[in-house]
Design a protein around this motif. Sequence first.
Motif, PDB file in Angstrom:
ATOM      1  N   VAL A  78       0.822  -1.213   0.000  1.00  0.00           N
ATOM      2  CA  VAL A  78       0.000   0.000   0.000  1.00  0.00           C
ATOM      3  C   VAL A  78       0.858   1.265   0.000  1.00  0.00           C
ATOM      4  O   VAL A  78       0.468   2.279  -0.573  1.00  0.00           O
ATOM      5  CB  VAL A  78      -1.024  -0.033   1.162  1.00  0.00           C
ATOM      6  N   ARG A  79       2.037   1.177   0.616  1.00  0.00           N
ATOM      7  CA  ARG A  79       2.998   2.279   0.560  1.00  0.00           C
ATOM      8  C   ARG A  79       4.373   1.698   0.272  1.00  0.00           C
ATOM      9  O   ARG A  79       4.635   0.528   0.558  1.00  0.00           O
ATOM     10  CB  ARG A  79       3.027   3.045   1.906  1.00  0.00           C
ATOM     11  N   ASP A  80       5.252   2.557  -0.269  1.00  0.00           N
ATOM     12  CA  ASP A  80       6.571   2.094  -0.681  1.00  0.00           C
ATOM     13  C   ASP A  80       7.343   1.470   0.490  1.00  0.00           C
ATOM     14  O   ASP A  80       8.013   0.454   0.329  1.00  0.00           O
ATOM     15  CB  ASP A  80       7.332   3.305  -1.257  1.00  0.00           C
ATOM     16  N   SER A 190      -7.644   7.644  -6.167  1.00  0.00           N
ATOM     17  CA  SER A 190      -6.560   7.809  -7.143  1.00  0.00           C
ATOM     18  C   SER A 190      -5.176   7.486  -6.583  1.00  0.00           C
ATOM     19  O   SER A 190      -4.240   7.272  -7.332  1.00  0.00           O
ATOM     20  CB  SER A 190      -6.594   9.233  -7.706  1.00  0.00           C
ATOM     21  N   PHE A 191      -5.048   7.437  -5.242  1.00  0.00           N
ATOM     22  CA  PHE A 191      -3.732   7.159  -4.646  1.00  0.00           C
ATOM     23  C   PHE A 191      -3.506   5.682  -4.363  1.00  0.00           C
ATOM     24  O   PHE A 191      -2.405   5.271  -4.020  1.00  0.00           O
ATOM     25  CB  PHE A 191      -3.585   7.940  -3.320  1.00  0.00           C
ATOM     26  N   CYS A 192      -4.555   4.857  -4.488  1.00  0.00           N
ATOM     27  CA  CYS A 192      -4.537   3.546  -3.822  1.00  0.00           C
ATOM     28  C   CYS A 192      -4.354   2.377  -4.784  1.00  0.00           C
ATOM     29  O   CYS A 192      -5.012   2.276  -5.816  1.00  0.00           O
ATOM     30  CB  CYS A 192      -5.834   3.384  -3.033  1.00  0.00           C
ATOM     31  N   GLY A 228     -13.377  -5.982   5.625  1.00  0.00           N
ATOM     32  CA  GLY A 228     -13.552  -5.727   4.196  1.00  0.00           C
ATOM     33  C   GLY A 228     -12.951  -4.371   3.887  1.00  0.00           C
ATOM     34  O   GLY A 228     -12.859  -3.522   4.778  1.00  0.00           O
ATOM     35  N   GLN A 229     -12.539  -4.136   2.634  1.00  0.00           N
ATOM     36  CA  GLN A 229     -11.978  -2.822   2.279  1.00  0.00           C
ATOM     37  C   GLN A 229     -13.036  -1.740   2.364  1.00  0.00           C
ATOM     38  O   GLN A 229     -12.740  -0.579   2.563  1.00  0.00           O
ATOM     39  CB  GLN A 229     -11.375  -2.851   0.875  1.00  0.00           C
ATOM     40  N   ASN A 230     -14.292  -2.133   2.163  1.00  0.00           N
ATOM     41  CA  ASN A 230     -15.389  -1.176   2.286  1.00  0.00           C
ATOM     42  C   ASN A 230     -16.621  -1.955   2.724  1.00  0.00           C
ATOM     43  O   ASN A 230     -17.470  -2.297   1.902  1.00  0.00           O
ATOM     44  CB  ASN A 230     -15.606  -0.476   0.934  1.00  0.00           C
ATOM     45  N   LEU A 288     -13.639   5.806  10.272  1.00  0.00           N
ATOM     46  CA  LEU A 288     -14.176   6.477   9.089  1.00  0.00           C
ATOM     47  C   LEU A 288     -13.067   7.317   8.427  1.00  0.00           C
ATOM     48  O   LEU A 288     -12.922   8.520   8.711  1.00  0.00           O
ATOM     49  CB  LEU A 288     -15.360   7.361   9.510  1.00  0.00           C
ATOM     50  N   PRO A 289     -12.299   6.671   7.528  1.00  0.00           N
ATOM     51  CA  PRO A 289     -11.160   7.382   6.932  1.00  0.00           C
ATOM     52  C   PRO A 289     -11.601   8.604   6.143  1.00  0.00           C
ATOM     53  O   PRO A 289     -12.497   8.510   5.302  1.00  0.00           O
ATOM     54  CB  PRO A 289     -10.529   6.335   5.996  1.00  0.00           C
ATOM     55  N   VAL A 290     -10.987   9.752   6.430  1.00  0.00           N
ATOM     56  CA  VAL A 290     -11.366  10.980   5.712  1.00  0.00           C
ATOM     57  C   VAL A 290     -10.330  11.323   4.643  1.00  0.00           C
ATOM     58  O   VAL A 290     -10.644  11.896   3.626  1.00  0.00           O
ATOM     59  CB  VAL A 290     -11.589  12.156   6.692  1.00  0.00           C
ATOM     60  N   GLN A 291      -9.096  11.007   4.879  1.00  0.00           N
ATOM     61  CA  GLN A 291      -7.934  11.235   3.982  1.00  0.00           C
ATOM     62  C   GLN A 291      -7.517  12.703   3.903  1.00  0.00           C
ATOM     63  O   GLN A 291      -6.344  13.010   4.032  1.00  0.00           O
ATOM     64  CB  GLN A 291      -8.162  10.682   2.555  1.00  0.00           C
ATOM     65  N   SER A 292      -8.476  13.630   3.657  1.00  0.00           N
ATOM     66  CA  SER A 292      -8.118  15.048   3.571  1.00  0.00           C
ATOM     67  C   SER A 292      -9.323  15.886   3.993  1.00  0.00           C
ATOM     68  O   SER A 292     -10.463  15.436   3.879  1.00  0.00           O
ATOM     69  CB  SER A 292      -7.733  15.398   2.129  1.00  0.00           C
ATOM     70  N   THR A 328      -9.723   7.575  12.267  1.00  0.00           N
ATOM     71  CA  THR A 328      -9.664   7.892  10.835  1.00  0.00           C
ATOM     72  C   THR A 328      -8.298   7.573  10.242  1.00  0.00           C
ATOM     73  O   THR A 328      -7.366   7.210  10.960  1.00  0.00           O
ATOM     74  CB  THR A 328     -10.003   9.383  10.616  1.00  0.00           C
ATOM     75  N   ASP A 329      -8.204   7.719   8.914  1.00  0.00           N
ATOM     76  CA  ASP A 329      -6.924   7.669   8.186  1.00  0.00           C
ATOM     77  C   ASP A 329      -6.751   9.010   7.485  1.00  0.00           C
ATOM     78  O   ASP A 329      -7.725   9.555   6.944  1.00  0.00           O
ATOM     79  CB  ASP A 329      -6.949   6.607   7.069  1.00  0.00           C
ATOM     80  N   LEU A 330      -5.510   9.515   7.485  1.00  0.00           N
ATOM     81  CA  LEU A 330      -5.229  10.807   6.851  1.00  0.00           C
ATOM     82  C   LEU A 330      -3.976  10.713   5.988  1.00  0.00           C
ATOM     83  O   LEU A 330      -3.004  10.055   6.370  1.00  0.00           O
ATOM     84  CB  LEU A 330      -4.984  11.865   7.932  1.00  0.00           C
ATOM     85  N   TYR A 362       1.794  10.728   1.634  1.00  0.00           N
ATOM     86  CA  TYR A 362       1.413  10.144   0.352  1.00  0.00           C
ATOM     87  C   TYR A 362       2.619   9.415  -0.271  1.00  0.00           C
ATOM     88  O   TYR A 362       3.721   9.950  -0.326  1.00  0.00           O
ATOM     89  CB  TYR A 362       0.909  11.245  -0.593  1.00  0.00           C
ATOM     90  N   SER A 363       2.377   8.205  -0.753  1.00  0.00           N
ATOM     91  CA  SER A 363       3.438   7.419  -1.378  1.00  0.00           C
ATOM     92  C   SER A 363       2.969   7.028  -2.783  1.00  0.00           C
ATOM     93  O   SER A 363       1.942   6.354  -2.922  1.00  0.00           O
ATOM     94  CB  SER A 363       3.668   6.173  -0.497  1.00  0.00           C
ATOM     95  N   PRO A 364       3.678   7.498  -3.829  1.00  0.00           N
ATOM     96  CA  PRO A 364       3.215   7.199  -5.191  1.00  0.00           C
ATOM     97  C   PRO A 364       3.279   5.694  -5.471  1.00  0.00           C
ATOM     98  O   PRO A 364       4.280   5.052  -5.173  1.00  0.00           O
ATOM     99  CB  PRO A 364       4.225   7.939  -6.084  1.00  0.00           C
TER     100      PRO A 364
HETATM  101  N1  SAM Z   1     -10.458   0.868   2.245  1.00  0.00           N
HETATM  102  C1  SAM Z   1     -10.047   1.706   3.259  1.00  0.00           C
HETATM  103  C2  SAM Z   1     -10.683   3.101   3.051  1.00  0.00           C
HETATM  104  O1  SAM Z   1     -10.992   3.483   1.975  1.00  0.00           O
HETATM  105  O2  SAM Z   1     -10.754   3.776   4.004  1.00  0.00           O
HETATM  106  C3  SAM Z   1      -8.564   1.919   3.338  1.00  0.00           C
HETATM  107  C4  SAM Z   1      -7.653   0.831   3.048  1.00  0.00           C
HETATM  108  S1  SAM Z   1      -5.995   1.326   2.859  1.00  0.00           S
HETATM  109  C5  SAM Z   1      -5.317  -0.221   2.901  1.00  0.00           C
HETATM  110  C6  SAM Z   1      -5.572   2.046   4.402  1.00  0.00           C
HETATM  111  C7  SAM Z   1      -5.106   3.445   4.312  1.00  0.00           C
HETATM  112  O3  SAM Z   1      -3.865   3.510   3.674  1.00  0.00           O
HETATM  113  C8  SAM Z   1      -5.966   4.378   3.508  1.00  0.00           C
HETATM  114  O4  SAM Z   1      -7.104   4.797   4.194  1.00  0.00           O
HETATM  115  C9  SAM Z   1      -5.029   5.509   3.213  1.00  0.00           C
HETATM  116  O5  SAM Z   1      -5.064   6.487   4.224  1.00  0.00           O
HETATM  117  C10 SAM Z   1      -3.678   4.827   3.212  1.00  0.00           C
HETATM  118  N2  SAM Z   1      -3.108   4.777   1.865  1.00  0.00           N
HETATM  119  C11 SAM Z   1      -3.536   4.067   0.806  1.00  0.00           C
HETATM  120  N3  SAM Z   1      -2.763   4.311  -0.265  1.00  0.00           N
HETATM  121  C12 SAM Z   1      -1.817   5.186   0.126  1.00  0.00           C
HETATM  122  C13 SAM Z   1      -0.731   5.831  -0.528  1.00  0.00           C
HETATM  123  N4  SAM Z   1      -0.491   5.639  -1.824  1.00  0.00           N
HETATM  124  N5  SAM Z   1       0.045   6.676   0.187  1.00  0.00           N
HETATM  125  C14 SAM Z   1      -0.198   6.905   1.499  1.00  0.00           C
HETATM  126  N6  SAM Z   1      -1.201   6.333   2.158  1.00  0.00           N
HETATM  127  C15 SAM Z   1      -2.016   5.479   1.491  1.00  0.00           C
END
Ligand code: SAM
Length: 470
Positions: A78-80, A190-192, A228-230, A288-292, A328-330, A362-364
């Motif tokens: 999910v990240r580098d 778009s980041f995932c 589950g992812q969602n 409840l992940p908000v991200q931004s 949350t996730d940010l 953020y990790s591309p």
């Molecule tokens: N499905 C879950 C959702 O949408 O909330 C998230 C699953 S993901 C495995 C867990 C978290 O990793 C994400 O909520 C996001 O914050 C983070 N994440 C995913 N891709 C990322 C990236 N490219 N760079 C940094 N963080 C990332």
Amino acid sequence: MPERSRKLNYRELEEQQQYIEDIRTMADRPQTYHVVTYGCQMNAHDSEKIAGMLQEMGLTEAKIRDEADFVIFNTCCVRDNAERRALGNVTWLKEVRKHNPKLMIGVCGCMIQEPGMAEKIVKQYGFVDLAFGTAVLHRFPEFFWRALHEEHVIVETGGEDVIVEGMPARRLRHDAAYISIMQGCNNFCSFCIVPYVRGRERSRDMKEILSEAAFLHENGCHEIMLLGQNVNSYGKNEKGSAFPELLKALDDVGIERIRFMTSHPKDLSDELIDVMANAKHVLPQFHLPVQSGDDDILRRMNRHYDRKHYLDRVQKLRSAIPGIGLTTDLIVAFPGETEEQFEHTLSLVDEVGYDSAFTFIYSPRTGTAAAKMPDQIPPEVASDRIQRLIALQEKRQREEMMRFVETQEEVLIEGLSKRNANEISGRGKHGISVTISGSENDIGKIIPVQITGVKLNTLAGIRMDESGCQ
Ligand code: SAM
Ligand code: SF4
Ligand code: F3S
């Protein structure tokens, strides 16, 4: 109703069982295994299934990795840094093999599903014996058998977008268990990278989930975590999601504590909130992940909600379930994120007041839309932003957690505290870690606790079962 979930058919089951039997009776097979898990709960649960199959083959667990005859890495991409850590550890085992030439090495999980990774494993990590992706996990006995009989690296990716029922799992705990209810993701934030490596959404059959939960309940399990992812889009069709219905049915099974993760804010319905508010066993907590906190960033992240919608969901959750634990996730430094946009994230974190947050730079990820976006943020700016975000979150978290002081929590004890041998820790109903005095004998019990104070990420308390004030 949920589609595309199927049981292994008779022939497939027989085939895998045959491999298991063959391995079990082999004279010079590996005797011990060790599973190393990276990533999320989905991977942790897959690792339980791998361990279940290995035990059926007659192997026993080696607690220390370097003492095992077979080591398998269940990877995350999910990240580098998750990816680099996994590959670094695999490389280290090459050294261990110099002292133990019979050591077998396996690599599986999300990283193997990345385009080009299977070829990379064969070319650069030729000392690996077997590598396979997430969709073919149920064929692990076959891959293991072939690795024992064939000279070359066994590499298997691809597989069908279906869910396989009936795999043996060796659960890590008897008091709390994961139940996977759906797999994959259709959201393409778009980041995932997850939709690319875990495939499209597919839900398990409700009857199968209920019977798994009933079995766990009969065997003394106190808590289930639905995975589950969602999860909000479990069994989704034109009429909506079947998740509220599933949650209601699980509530009737009688397991004391039901948790779930992860939920997408765009799919969090009023119906789900109502079911939670009226359920007996669904815990008052929500991830409840908000991200931004910025609308333009959320749009470019392809999240399909804006700040206003998100805050509305938080408000609805809090008024229906007072005191609910919120996490949350940010992500900071998404491509093109300006200082002002980052400050919108800070102000949202300040406004909501989360009990805890996972914060990421953020990790591309190759193949995702955001990796091709212009204006990737320099590392020093990203690092400054994440530090400011963490400082604010820690401050808000301490303030929010004060609401539990002098209240009572029922804590499911998970283990000994890492800092003090006379302390144990576990999770209260709101999902927050609580530390109390106790011993190994308390692990797996639900203990009533009076909360006395707030530490950095945890609550401190005194147990009420011993103080006589119950
Ligand atoms: N499905 C879950 C959702 O949408 O909330 C998230 C699953 S993901 C495995 C867990 C978290 O990793 C994400 O909520 C996001 O914050 C983070 N994440 C995913 N891709 C990322 C990236 N490219 N760079 C940094 N963080 C990332
Ligand atoms: Fe990734 Fe978005 Fe799916 Fe979560 S919802 S797994 S962040 S694509
Ligand atoms: Fe990682 Fe795969 Fe989970 S990429 S976060 S282990 S779904």
